[in-house]
Write a protein that holds these residues in place. Structure first.
Motif, PDB file in Angstrom:
ATOM      1  N   LEU A   1       0.880  -1.394  -0.041  1.00  7.98           N
ATOM      2  CA  LEU A   1      -0.042  -0.231  -0.108  1.00  7.98           C
ATOM      3  C   LEU A   1       0.919   1.328  -0.070  1.00  7.98           C
ATOM      4  O   LEU A   1       0.455   2.388  -0.654  1.00  7.98           O
ATOM      5  CB  LEU A   1      -0.875  -0.035   1.091  1.00  7.98           C
ATOM      6  N   GLU A   2       1.863   1.258   0.883  1.00 14.10           N
ATOM      7  CA  GLU A   2       2.849   2.755   0.805  1.00 14.10           C
ATOM      8  C   GLU A   2       3.442   2.836  -0.491  1.00 14.10           C
ATOM      9  O   GLU A   2       3.986   3.648  -0.465  1.00 14.10           O
ATOM     10  CB  GLU A   2       3.686   2.395   2.184  1.00 14.10           C
ATOM     11  N   GLU A   3       3.568   1.980  -1.367  1.00 15.27           N
ATOM     12  CA  GLU A   3       4.403   2.040  -2.546  1.00 15.27           C
ATOM     13  C   GLU A   3       3.364   2.422  -3.906  1.00 15.27           C
ATOM     14  O   GLU A   3       3.796   2.620  -5.092  1.00 15.27           O
ATOM     15  CB  GLU A   3       5.011   0.927  -3.025  1.00 15.27           C
ATOM     16  N   LEU A   4       1.920   2.650  -3.481  1.00 20.44           N
ATOM     17  CA  LEU A   4       0.943   2.762  -4.467  1.00 20.44           C
ATOM     18  C   LEU A   4       1.239   3.911  -5.290  1.00 20.44           C
ATOM     19  O   LEU A   4       1.117   3.930  -6.600  1.00 20.44           O
ATOM     20  CB  LEU A   4      -0.707   2.830  -4.034  1.00 20.44           C
ATOM     21  N   GLY A   5       1.383   5.136  -4.851  1.00 24.18           N
ATOM     22  CA  GLY A   5       1.635   6.320  -5.449  1.00 24.18           C
ATOM     23  C   GLY A   5       2.733   6.297  -6.571  1.00 24.18           C
ATOM     24  O   GLY A   5       2.675   6.586  -7.720  1.00 24.18           O
ATOM     25  N   GLU A   6       4.006   5.766  -6.071  1.00 21.71           N
ATOM     26  CA  GLU A   6       5.039   5.469  -7.044  1.00 21.71           C
ATOM     27  C   GLU A   6       4.697   4.574  -8.266  1.00 21.71           C
ATOM     28  O   GLU A   6       4.874   4.746  -9.317  1.00 21.71           O
ATOM     29  CB  GLU A   6       6.294   5.256  -6.055  1.00 21.71           C
ATOM     30  N   ALA A   7       3.974   3.637  -7.647  1.00 23.64           N
ATOM     31  CA  ALA A   7       3.515   2.385  -8.799  1.00 23.64           C
ATOM     32  C   ALA A   7       2.666   3.064  -9.787  1.00 23.64           C
ATOM     33  O   ALA A   7       2.927   2.727 -10.959  1.00 23.64           O
ATOM     34  CB  ALA A   7       2.891   1.332  -8.014  1.00 23.64           C
ATOM     35  N   LEU A   8       1.778   4.010  -9.406  1.00 22.40           N
ATOM     36  CA  LEU A   8       0.860   4.354 -10.245  1.00 22.40           C
ATOM     37  C   LEU A   8       1.660   5.434 -11.340  1.00 22.40           C
ATOM     38  O   LEU A   8       1.287   5.286 -12.437  1.00 22.40           O
ATOM     39  CB  LEU A   8      -0.225   5.251  -9.515  1.00 22.40           C
ATOM     40  N   ASP A   9       2.657   6.298 -10.588  1.00 23.98           N
ATOM     41  CA  ASP A   9       3.329   7.203 -11.417  1.00 23.98           C
ATOM     42  C   ASP A   9       4.271   6.115 -12.585  1.00 23.98           C
ATOM     43  O   ASP A   9       4.318   6.536 -13.752  1.00 23.98           O
ATOM     44  CB  ASP A   9       4.170   7.921 -10.717  1.00 23.98           C
ATOM     45  N   ASN A  10       4.678   4.958 -12.098  1.00 18.22           N
ATOM     46  CA  ASN A  10       5.421   4.157 -13.154  1.00 18.22           C
ATOM     47  C   ASN A  10       4.383   3.466 -14.097  1.00 18.22           C
ATOM     48  O   ASN A  10       5.007   3.176 -15.282  1.00 18.22           O
ATOM     49  CB  ASN A  10       6.280   3.163 -12.256  1.00 18.22           C
ATOM     50  N   THR A  11       3.264   3.357 -13.803  1.00 19.02           N
ATOM     51  CA  THR A  11       2.344   2.810 -14.723  1.00 19.02           C
ATOM     52  C   THR A  11       2.001   3.770 -15.895  1.00 19.02           C
ATOM     53  O   THR A  11       2.062   3.374 -17.043  1.00 19.02           O
ATOM     54  CB  THR A  11       1.014   2.685 -14.110  1.00 19.02           C
ATOM     55  N   ILE A  12       1.859   5.283 -15.467  1.00 21.76           N
ATOM     56  CA  ILE A  12       1.710   6.277 -16.544  1.00 21.76           C
ATOM     57  C   ILE A  12       3.143   6.095 -17.391  1.00 21.76           C
ATOM     58  O   ILE A  12       2.913   6.109 -18.715  1.00 21.76           O
ATOM     59  CB  ILE A  12       1.534   7.466 -15.797  1.00 21.76           C
ATOM     60  N   SER A  13       4.054   6.072 -16.814  1.00 20.53           N
ATOM     61  CA  SER A  13       5.410   6.120 -17.644  1.00 20.53           C
ATOM     62  C   SER A  13       5.451   4.910 -18.645  1.00 20.53           C
ATOM     63  O   SER A  13       5.783   5.144 -19.713  1.00 20.53           O
ATOM     64  CB  SER A  13       6.683   6.127 -16.810  1.00 20.53           C
ATOM     65  N   PHE A  14       5.052   3.797 -17.931  1.00 21.09           N
ATOM     66  CA  PHE A  14       5.017   2.555 -18.831  1.00 21.09           C
ATOM     67  C   PHE A  14       4.170   2.764 -19.970  1.00 21.09           C
ATOM     68  O   PHE A  14       4.481   2.285 -21.229  1.00 21.09           O
ATOM     69  CB  PHE A  14       4.528   1.373 -18.021  1.00 21.09           C
ATOM     70  N   ILE A  15       3.025   3.325 -19.718  1.00 19.46           N
ATOM     71  CA  ILE A  15       2.000   3.344 -20.871  1.00 19.46           C
ATOM     72  C   ILE A  15       2.342   4.445 -22.276  1.00 19.46           C
ATOM     73  O   ILE A  15       2.458   4.024 -23.147  1.00 19.46           O
ATOM     74  CB  ILE A  15       0.761   3.772 -20.727  1.00 19.46           C
ATOM     75  N   TYR A  16       3.030   5.615 -21.499  1.00 29.10           N
ATOM     76  CA  TYR A  16       3.455   6.337 -22.647  1.00 29.10           C
ATOM     77  C   TYR A  16       4.631   5.911 -23.254  1.00 29.10           C
ATOM     78  O   TYR A  16       4.920   6.101 -24.583  1.00 29.10           O
ATOM     79  CB  TYR A  16       4.006   7.686 -21.830  1.00 29.10           C
ATOM     80  N   GLN A  17       5.666   4.749 -22.655  1.00 23.87           N
ATOM     81  CA  GLN A  17       6.700   4.218 -23.394  1.00 23.87           C
ATOM     82  C   GLN A  17       5.926   3.137 -24.539  1.00 23.87           C
ATOM     83  O   GLN A  17       6.634   3.301 -25.585  1.00 23.87           O
ATOM     84  CB  GLN A  17       7.512   3.576 -22.719  1.00 23.87           C
ATOM     85  N   TRP A  18       4.907   2.531 -24.194  1.00 21.65           N
ATOM     86  CA  TRP A  18       4.165   1.739 -25.164  1.00 21.65           C
ATOM     87  C   TRP A  18       3.565   2.664 -26.189  1.00 21.65           C
ATOM     88  O   TRP A  18       3.550   2.314 -27.507  1.00 21.65           O
ATOM     89  CB  TRP A  18       3.146   0.961 -24.226  1.00 21.65           C
ATOM     90  N   PHE A  19       3.069   3.702 -25.850  1.00 14.86           N
ATOM     91  CA  PHE A  19       2.547   4.731 -26.950  1.00 14.86           C
ATOM     92  C   PHE A  19       3.475   4.987 -27.957  1.00 14.86           C
ATOM     93  O   PHE A  19       3.245   5.303 -29.160  1.00 14.86           O
ATOM     94  CB  PHE A  19       1.933   5.997 -26.419  1.00 14.86           C
TER      95      PHE A  19
END
Length: 104
Positions: A81-99
């Protein structure tokens, strides 16, 4: 468990990235979820959805909704739970890399 443990983190992330958060469907009873959609300038679209926390962890999922060449994207992360914010930011980065992939 329920979303109340993570809603503030999700809300901050949604505001930070200027996203629209979907939490329920009108007339769908007690169904609750947390999902956002992200689109590219080329018209591709991905969905991120976040599970309710279980045993101190939360899972984040990403999948394509629409891609230029009907390519498939599916990824999942489960984090404390305490890593959720960072993980969500990383998810955005992952999607933009895929784009930005070369074959798109």
């Amino acid at each position: 468990m329920n979303y109340s443990q993570i809603d503030s983190t999700i809300s901050k992330w949604v505001d930070k990235h200027n996203l629209s958060l979907f939490t329920s469907v009108k007339g769908n009873g007690n169904t609750s979820y947390r999902t956002v959609y992200i689109s590219s300038t080329k018209g591709e679209c991905c969905q991120i959805w976040i599970d309710e926390p279980i045993s101190g962890k939360v899972c984040i999922h990403v999948a394509d909704v629409e891609s230029e060449q009907d390519e498939k994207l599916a990824k999942e992360w489960c984090v404390p739970l305490e890593e959720l914010g960072e993980a969500l930011d990383n998810t955005i980065s992952f999607i933009y890399q895929w784009f930005g992939r070369k074959n798109a």
